[in-house]
Design a protein around this motif. Structure first.
Motif, PDB file in Angstrom:
ATOM      1  N   LEU A   1      -2.669   3.652  -5.433  1.00  4.73           N
ATOM      2  CA  LEU A   1      -3.682   3.893  -4.404  1.00  4.73           C
ATOM      3  C   LEU A   1      -3.022   4.147  -3.048  1.00  4.73           C
ATOM      4  CD1 LEU A   1      -6.718   4.045  -3.903  1.00  4.73           C
ATOM      5  CD2 LEU A   1      -6.684   1.578  -3.500  1.00  4.73           C
ATOM      6  N   ALA A   2      -2.007   3.373  -2.728  1.00  4.90           N
ATOM      7  CA  ALA A   2      -1.290   3.595  -1.465  1.00  4.90           C
ATOM      8  C   ALA A   2      -0.695   4.996  -1.425  1.00  4.90           C
ATOM      9  CB  ALA A   2      -0.198   2.541  -1.291  1.00  4.90           C
ATOM     10  N   ASP A   3      -0.155   5.420  -2.552  1.00  8.95           N
ATOM     11  CA  ASP A   3       0.486   6.735  -2.604  1.00  8.95           C
ATOM     12  C   ASP A   3      -0.512   7.877  -2.471  1.00  8.95           C
ATOM     13  OD1 ASP A   3       3.027   8.332  -3.268  1.00  8.95           O
ATOM     14  OD2 ASP A   3       1.553   9.106  -4.699  1.00  8.95           O
ATOM     15  N   ILE A   4      -1.615   7.800  -3.186  1.00  4.46           N
ATOM     16  CA  ILE A   4      -2.530   8.951  -3.182  1.00  4.46           C
ATOM     17  C   ILE A   4      -3.538   8.923  -2.040  1.00  4.46           C
ATOM     18  CG2 ILE A   4      -2.287   9.348  -5.663  1.00  4.46           C
ATOM     19  CD1 ILE A   4      -5.064   8.149  -6.074  1.00  4.46           C
ATOM     20  N   SER A   5      -3.814   7.732  -1.483  1.00  2.86           N
ATOM     21  CA  SER A   5      -4.848   7.648  -0.453  1.00  2.86           C
ATOM     22  C   SER A   5      -4.306   7.449   0.948  1.00  2.86           C
ATOM     23  CB  SER A   5      -5.819   6.508  -0.782  1.00  2.86           C
ATOM     24  OG  SER A   5      -6.470   6.762  -1.997  1.00  2.86           O
ATOM     25  N   GLY A   6      -3.075   6.989   1.054  1.00  2.00           N
ATOM     26  CA  GLY A   6      -2.500   6.781   2.375  1.00  2.00           C
ATOM     27  C   GLY A   6      -3.309   5.808   3.204  1.00  2.00           C
ATOM     28  N   GLU A   7      -3.492   6.135   4.461  1.00  2.00           N
ATOM     29  CA  GLU A   7      -4.177   5.254   5.400  1.00  2.00           C
ATOM     30  C   GLU A   7      -5.582   4.878   4.935  1.00  2.00           C
ATOM     31  OE1 GLU A   7      -5.140   4.908  10.177  1.00  2.00           O
ATOM     32  OE2 GLU A   7      -4.297   6.768   9.400  1.00  2.00           O
ATOM     33  N   LYS A   8      -6.233   5.751   4.183  1.00  2.00           N
ATOM     34  CA  LYS A   8      -7.585   5.454   3.689  1.00  2.00           C
ATOM     35  C   LYS A   8      -7.599   4.253   2.741  1.00  2.00           C
ATOM     36  CE  LYS A   8      -8.300   9.570   2.083  1.00  2.00           C
ATOM     37  NZ  LYS A   8      -8.914  10.718   1.410  1.00  2.00           N
ATOM     38  N   ALA A   9      -6.454   3.873   2.193  1.00  2.00           N
ATOM     39  CA  ALA A   9      -6.379   2.774   1.235  1.00  2.00           C
ATOM     40  C   ALA A   9      -6.165   1.414   1.895  1.00  2.00           C
ATOM     41  CB  ALA A   9      -5.259   3.033   0.237  1.00  2.00           C
ATOM     42  N   ILE A  10      -5.930   1.380   3.190  1.00  2.00           N
ATOM     43  CA  ILE A  10      -5.568   0.129   3.855  1.00  2.00           C
ATOM     44  C   ILE A  10      -6.615  -0.956   3.645  1.00  2.00           C
ATOM     45  CG2 ILE A  10      -5.187  -0.952   6.111  1.00  2.00           C
ATOM     46  CD1 ILE A  10      -3.661   1.616   6.882  1.00  2.00           C
TER      47      ILE A  10
END
Length: 150
Positions: A34-43
């Motif tokens: 999720l961190a990899d594919i969503s970036g900041e949106k995953a925080i």
């Protein structure tokens, strides 16, 4: 196989749902992906995992992922984990992540962590604080400061 296909398709919703899976291995993988594919949106999703998951390995990976994302929006949950998580393993990784993010917002928390009962947490806080000092001295953040943050 399904996870790999969903990863290739950057299916954020699929991986957001997996962070609540009953299997801790799947939750751990989901956090990292999720961190990899969503970036900041995953925080926000990863922050919830850090503060609420029952497994310390999953929480550790959530702290690691927030550090790798490098966004200041992760500081509040990482700070809470540094000061309150029952596992030294998670507190250590959250301190490292704060060092990687490299924001002065983390200084007070890291200074408090110098008094942690765990030597690993205290040492991680020292390294993170050294990175904050370096960033303040050179007045910039870059890949070097992220790589040396913890």
């Amino acid at each position: 196989m399904e996870m790999e296909q969903r990863f290739d398709n950057k299916d954020e919703t699929y991986f957001k749902n997996l962070v609540d899976h009953k299997d801790y291995v799947i939750r751990t993988r989901a956090v990292c992906i999720l961190a990899d594919i969503s970036g900041e949106k995953a925080i926000e999703s990863i922050g919830r995992v850090l503060l609420n998951d029952s497994d310390q390995l999953v929480r550790h990976e959530a702290a690691f992922s927030l550090g790798q994302l490098g966004h200041t929006r992760g500081i509040d949950v990482l700070s809470k984990a540094v000061l309150e998580d029952p596992s030294f393993f998670v507190r250590h990784e959250a301190a490292v992540a704060l060092g990687v993010i490299g924001s002065e917002q983390s200084r007070k928390t890291l200074e408090q962590a110098l008094n942690d009962e765990s030597e690993e947490v205290r040492e991680s806080a020292m390294i993170a604080l050294a990175n904050l000092d370096y960033i303040a001295h050179v007045q910039r953040t870059n890949k070097f400061t992220s790589l040396t943050g913890g």
